[in-house]
Enzyme design. Structure first.
Site, mmCIF file in Angstrom:
data_model
loop_
_atom_site.group_PDB
_atom_site.id
_atom_site.type_symbol
_atom_site.label_atom_id
_atom_site.label_comp_id
_atom_site.label_asym_id
_atom_site.label_seq_id
_atom_site.Cartn_x
_atom_site.Cartn_y
_atom_site.Cartn_z
ATOM 1 N N GLN A 125 0.655 -1.419 -0.054
ATOM 2 C CA GLN A 125 -0.159 0.176 0.019
ATOM 3 C C GLN A 125 0.929 1.521 -0.084
ATOM 4 O O GLN A 125 0.640 2.237 -0.802
ATOM 5 C CB GLN A 125 -1.543 0.255 1.131
ATOM 6 C CG GLN A 125 -1.755 -1.253 1.246
ATOM 7 C CD GLN A 125 -2.437 -0.451 2.409
ATOM 8 O OE1 GLN A 125 -3.249 -0.669 2.195
ATOM 9 N NE2 GLN A 125 -2.403 -1.408 3.993
ATOM 10 N N VAL A 126 2.081 1.340 1.059
ATOM 11 C CA VAL A 126 3.072 2.212 1.742
ATOM 12 C C VAL A 126 3.394 2.594 -0.026
ATOM 13 O O VAL A 126 4.346 3.925 -0.924
ATOM 14 C CB VAL A 126 3.296 2.853 2.613
ATOM 15 C CG1 VAL A 126 3.849 3.994 2.546
ATOM 16 C CG2 VAL A 126 2.070 2.751 3.019
ATOM 17 N N ASP A 138 11.558 -5.533 -5.598
ATOM 18 C CA ASP A 138 9.994 -6.288 -4.461
ATOM 19 C C ASP A 138 11.031 -7.455 -4.084
ATOM 20 O O ASP A 138 11.825 -7.768 -4.591
ATOM 21 C CB ASP A 138 8.630 -6.271 -5.193
ATOM 22 C CG ASP A 138 8.930 -7.375 -6.602
ATOM 23 O OD1 ASP A 138 9.820 -7.360 -6.554
ATOM 24 O OD2 ASP A 138 8.373 -6.918 -6.953
ATOM 25 N N ASP A 166 14.302 -9.431 -1.381
ATOM 26 C CA ASP A 166 13.608 -10.074 -0.203
ATOM 27 C C ASP A 166 13.944 -9.796 1.341
ATOM 28 O O ASP A 166 15.835 -9.862 1.682
ATOM 29 C CB ASP A 166 13.815 -11.368 -0.683
ATOM 30 C CG ASP A 166 13.004 -12.444 -0.225
ATOM 31 O OD1 ASP A 166 12.217 -12.418 1.104
ATOM 32 O OD2 ASP A 166 13.223 -13.941 -0.926
ATOM 33 N N TYR A 202 8.848 2.450 8.553
ATOM 34 C CA TYR A 202 7.658 2.570 8.753
ATOM 35 C C TYR A 202 7.314 1.560 9.895
ATOM 36 O O TYR A 202 7.079 0.368 10.218
ATOM 37 C CB TYR A 202 6.853 2.403 8.086
ATOM 38 C CG TYR A 202 6.434 3.100 6.695
ATOM 39 C CD1 TYR A 202 6.031 3.974 6.944
ATOM 40 C CD2 TYR A 202 7.275 3.269 5.415
ATOM 41 C CE1 TYR A 202 7.087 5.794 6.298
ATOM 42 C CE2 TYR A 202 7.898 3.473 4.934
ATOM 43 C CZ TYR A 202 7.437 5.190 4.890
ATOM 44 O OH TYR A 202 7.688 5.894 4.369
ATOM 45 N N TYR A 239 3.340 -9.144 16.337
ATOM 46 C CA TYR A 239 3.649 -8.176 14.944
ATOM 47 C C TYR A 239 4.444 -6.906 15.734
ATOM 48 O O TYR A 239 5.045 -6.127 15.262
ATOM 49 C CB TYR A 239 2.173 -7.644 14.061
ATOM 50 C CG TYR A 239 2.453 -6.889 13.753
ATOM 51 C CD1 TYR A 239 3.031 -6.661 12.377
ATOM 52 C CD2 TYR A 239 1.723 -5.708 13.389
ATOM 53 C CE1 TYR A 239 3.259 -5.525 11.580
ATOM 54 C CE2 TYR A 239 1.462 -3.967 13.261
ATOM 55 C CZ TYR A 239 2.120 -4.437 11.710
ATOM 56 O OH TYR A 239 2.009 -3.330 11.214
ATOM 57 N N TRP A 263 -3.573 2.137 11.115
ATOM 58 C CA TRP A 263 -5.057 2.202 10.198
ATOM 59 C C TRP A 263 -4.698 2.864 9.062
ATOM 60 O O TRP A 263 -5.837 3.092 8.220
ATOM 61 C CB TRP A 263 -6.008 3.001 10.855
ATOM 62 C CG TRP A 263 -6.549 2.747 12.158
ATOM 63 C CD1 TRP A 263 -6.241 1.031 12.927
ATOM 64 C CD2 TRP A 263 -7.663 2.762 13.045
ATOM 65 N NE1 TRP A 263 -6.777 1.142 14.110
ATOM 66 C CE2 TRP A 263 -8.316 2.259 14.725
ATOM 67 C CE3 TRP A 263 -9.344 3.521 12.985
ATOM 68 C CZ2 TRP A 263 -8.747 2.189 14.969
ATOM 69 C CZ3 TRP A 263 -9.778 3.348 13.500
ATOM 70 C CH2 TRP A 263 -10.148 2.993 14.834
HETATM 71 P P1 NDP Z 1 0.789 -4.028 2.667
HETATM 72 O O1 NDP Z 1 0.994 -5.613 3.774
HETATM 73 O O2 NDP Z 1 0.506 -3.950 1.961
HETATM 74 O O3 NDP Z 1 2.713 -3.962 2.146
HETATM 75 C C1 NDP Z 1 3.792 -5.001 2.686
HETATM 76 C C2 NDP Z 1 4.545 -4.545 1.355
HETATM 77 O O4 NDP Z 1 5.711 -6.202 1.949
HETATM 78 C C3 NDP Z 1 4.182 -6.042 0.541
HETATM 79 O O5 NDP Z 1 4.338 -5.801 -0.472
HETATM 80 C C4 NDP Z 1 4.750 -7.007 0.167
HETATM 81 O O6 NDP Z 1 5.158 -8.316 -1.055
HETATM 82 C C5 NDP Z 1 6.132 -7.270 0.874
HETATM 83 N N1 NDP Z 1 6.851 -8.151 1.857
HETATM 84 C C6 NDP Z 1 6.010 -9.214 2.747
HETATM 85 N N2 NDP Z 1 7.301 -9.805 2.628
HETATM 86 C C7 NDP Z 1 8.273 -9.412 2.135
HETATM 87 C C8 NDP Z 1 9.613 -9.977 2.239
HETATM 88 N N3 NDP Z 1 9.959 -10.956 2.612
HETATM 89 N N4 NDP Z 1 10.558 -9.680 0.887
HETATM 90 C C9 NDP Z 1 10.006 -8.581 0.186
HETATM 91 N N5 NDP Z 1 8.829 -7.887 0.770
HETATM 92 C C10 NDP Z 1 8.360 -8.243 1.124
HETATM 93 O O7 NDP Z 1 1.659 -3.151 3.968
HETATM 94 P P2 NDP Z 1 1.248 -1.293 4.570
HETATM 95 O O8 NDP Z 1 1.567 -1.026 3.053
HETATM 96 O O9 NDP Z 1 0.279 -0.742 4.724
HETATM 97 O O10 NDP Z 1 2.398 -1.323 5.188
HETATM 98 C C11 NDP Z 1 3.392 -0.372 5.333
HETATM 99 C C12 NDP Z 1 4.397 -0.188 6.378
HETATM 100 O O11 NDP Z 1 3.422 0.291 7.639
HETATM 101 C C13 NDP Z 1 4.622 -1.112 7.340
HETATM 102 O O12 NDP Z 1 5.981 -1.144 7.558
HETATM 103 C C14 NDP Z 1 3.689 -1.946 8.427
HETATM 104 O O13 NDP Z 1 3.993 -2.565 9.561
HETATM 105 C C15 NDP Z 1 3.578 -0.818 8.577
HETATM 106 N N6 NDP Z 1 1.852 -0.271 8.775
HETATM 107 C C16 NDP Z 1 1.144 -1.101 8.425
HETATM 108 C C17 NDP Z 1 -0.551 -0.552 9.084
HETATM 109 C C18 NDP Z 1 -1.594 -1.015 8.494
HETATM 110 O O14 NDP Z 1 -2.539 -0.420 8.876
HETATM 111 N N7 NDP Z 1 -1.538 -1.429 7.062
HETATM 112 C C19 NDP Z 1 -0.608 -0.516 10.365
HETATM 113 C C20 NDP Z 1 1.125 1.003 11.037
HETATM 114 C C21 NDP Z 1 2.298 0.571 10.499
HETATM 115 P P3 NDP Z 1 3.961 -9.211 -1.030
HETATM 116 O O15 NDP Z 1 2.845 -8.394 -1.793
HETATM 117 O O16 NDP Z 1 4.560 -9.590 -2.380
HETATM 118 O O17 NDP Z 1 3.539 -9.822 -0.394
#
Ligand code: NDP
Length: 298
Positions: free
Chosen positions: A11-12, A30, A39, A102, A128, A153
């Site tokens: 998302q971000v 990615d 990775d 983040y 988490y 959120w």
């Molecule tokens: P998303 O779940 O949308 O995105 C996370 C990304 O991490 C995905 O693109 C996923 O890839 C990737 N990922 C997972 N495993 C791996 C791996 N082994 N190697 C490389 N990439 C990987 O999360 P958000 O964009 O929502 O979150 C961004 C940040 O904000 C994170 O640090 C999260 O902890 C933090 N955050 C998010 C909140 C929320 O409500 N979503 C709330 C508070 C903080 P793939 O699509 O291939 O699985």
């Protein structure tokens, strides 16, 4: 400026691809990228990517974000949320890069009613939050210049989101039940990405190491999931009065009505004064972002 972005499709991460592009050369990875490794399950290969690219700034938008799944795979969550950021931070310190990362309000125990400050004591309720906290601590201990943004959120127009689910249910059911005892601020991935780019420009433009640190980054105001749902449905009805809206009641329920493997904090409010002052920013009300999301979706 050379920027290395990890997690470009989250998302971000997706919004960062847009907001970081004007700042300079962007290398966005990615988990499947080759030959450069993006990775998070391979922390040492990630560190090698940093040494190969020698970026001015690393932006890590990747994480293990499946809060409930993390309870049953703590080792995987720890590798992605703690070991990988730790390796990135050590490599950033080595090459003199800033690290942008983040984190989450889940580092707190969710007690009380007041918005959490950066200096407040942490107390994660689950794997988490615990592993994200370990990631923060490893970055701070590494000595690299860093910006850690704790948010909450998060929603994005792309893919599934809470508002989309509520609008679908509002057309399928007469009565919805939505949690009313968790409070926080819905925050758009686009806002997080825009603020990140602004902060990066300021921190790297001035090379002001005193900006290095931990910041809370959420939209202004607060609501509950129930308030969020009610707002989204009301606004959607205004935008699309002719759609087949079935819902007549949105009932508030406690968190206990929806048992989950991971406990959620009730108080997800984050105080953003520090961020706003350090970077001269004003964070918009959460309704503004949600209204834009709905206008785009409908
Ligand atoms: P998303 O779940 O949308 O995105 C996370 C990304 O991490 C995905 O693109 C996923 O890839 C990737 N990922 C997972 N495993 C791996 C791996 N082994 N190697 C490389 N990439 C990987 O999360 P958000 O964009 O929502 O979150 C961004 C940040 O904000 C994170 O640090 C999260 O902890 C933090 N955050 C998010 C909140 C929320 O409500 N979503 C709330 C508070 C903080 P793939 O699509 O291939 O699985």
């Amino acid at each position: 400026m050379k920027i290395l972005l990890l997690g470009k499709n989250g998302q971000v991460g997706w919004e960062l691809q847009r907001s970081l592009a004007p700042l300079g050369e962007l290398i966005a990875l990615d988990r499947h990228s080759t030959p450069l490794c993006g990775d998070l399950s391979k922390p040492e290969a990630l560190a090698q990517t940093v040494r190969d690219v020698r970026p001015d700034v690393i932006v890590n938008a990747a994480a293990h974000t499946a809060v409930d799944k993390a309870e049953s795979e703590p080792d995987v969550a720890r590798t992605l949320n703690a070991d990988a950021p730790a390796a990135l931070a050590r490599a950033a310190a080595e090459v003199g890069a800033w690290l942008v990362h983040y984190s989450t309000d889940y580092v707190f125990n969710g007690e009380g009613q007041t918005p959490w400050q950066e200096s407040d004591a942490t107390g994660p309720l689950g794997v988490y939050g615990q592993t994200k906290l370990e990631g923060e601590q490893a970055i701070a201990a590494s000595g690299c210049k860093h910006l850690i943004f704790r948010t909450s959120w998060v929603y994005a127009a792309r893919g599934g989101n809470f508002a989309r689910t509520m609008l679908r249910l509002a057309q399928e059911r007469e009565r919805l039940t939505v949690i009313d005892d968790q409070r926080g601020a819905p925050t758009g991935a686009d806002l997080i990405a825009d603020v990140s780019s602004h902060a990066i420009r300021q921190a790297l433009g001035t090379q002001d190491a005193s900006l290095s640190g931990l910041y809370h980054l959420v939209a202004a105001g607060e609501t509950s999931w129930h308030g969020y749902a009610a707002h989204a449905i009301e606004r959607a009805r205004q935008l699309k009065p002719d759609a087949a809206w079935k819902v007549t009641e949105i009932a508030p329920v406690p968190t206990s009505a929806f048992p989950t493997p991971a406990r959620r904090p009730l108080n997800s409010r984050l105080n953003t004064q520090r961020l706003q002052q350090a970077f001269g920013l004003t964070l918009p009300a959460w309704q503004q972002g949600v209204d834009r999301l709905l206008a785009e979706m409908l």
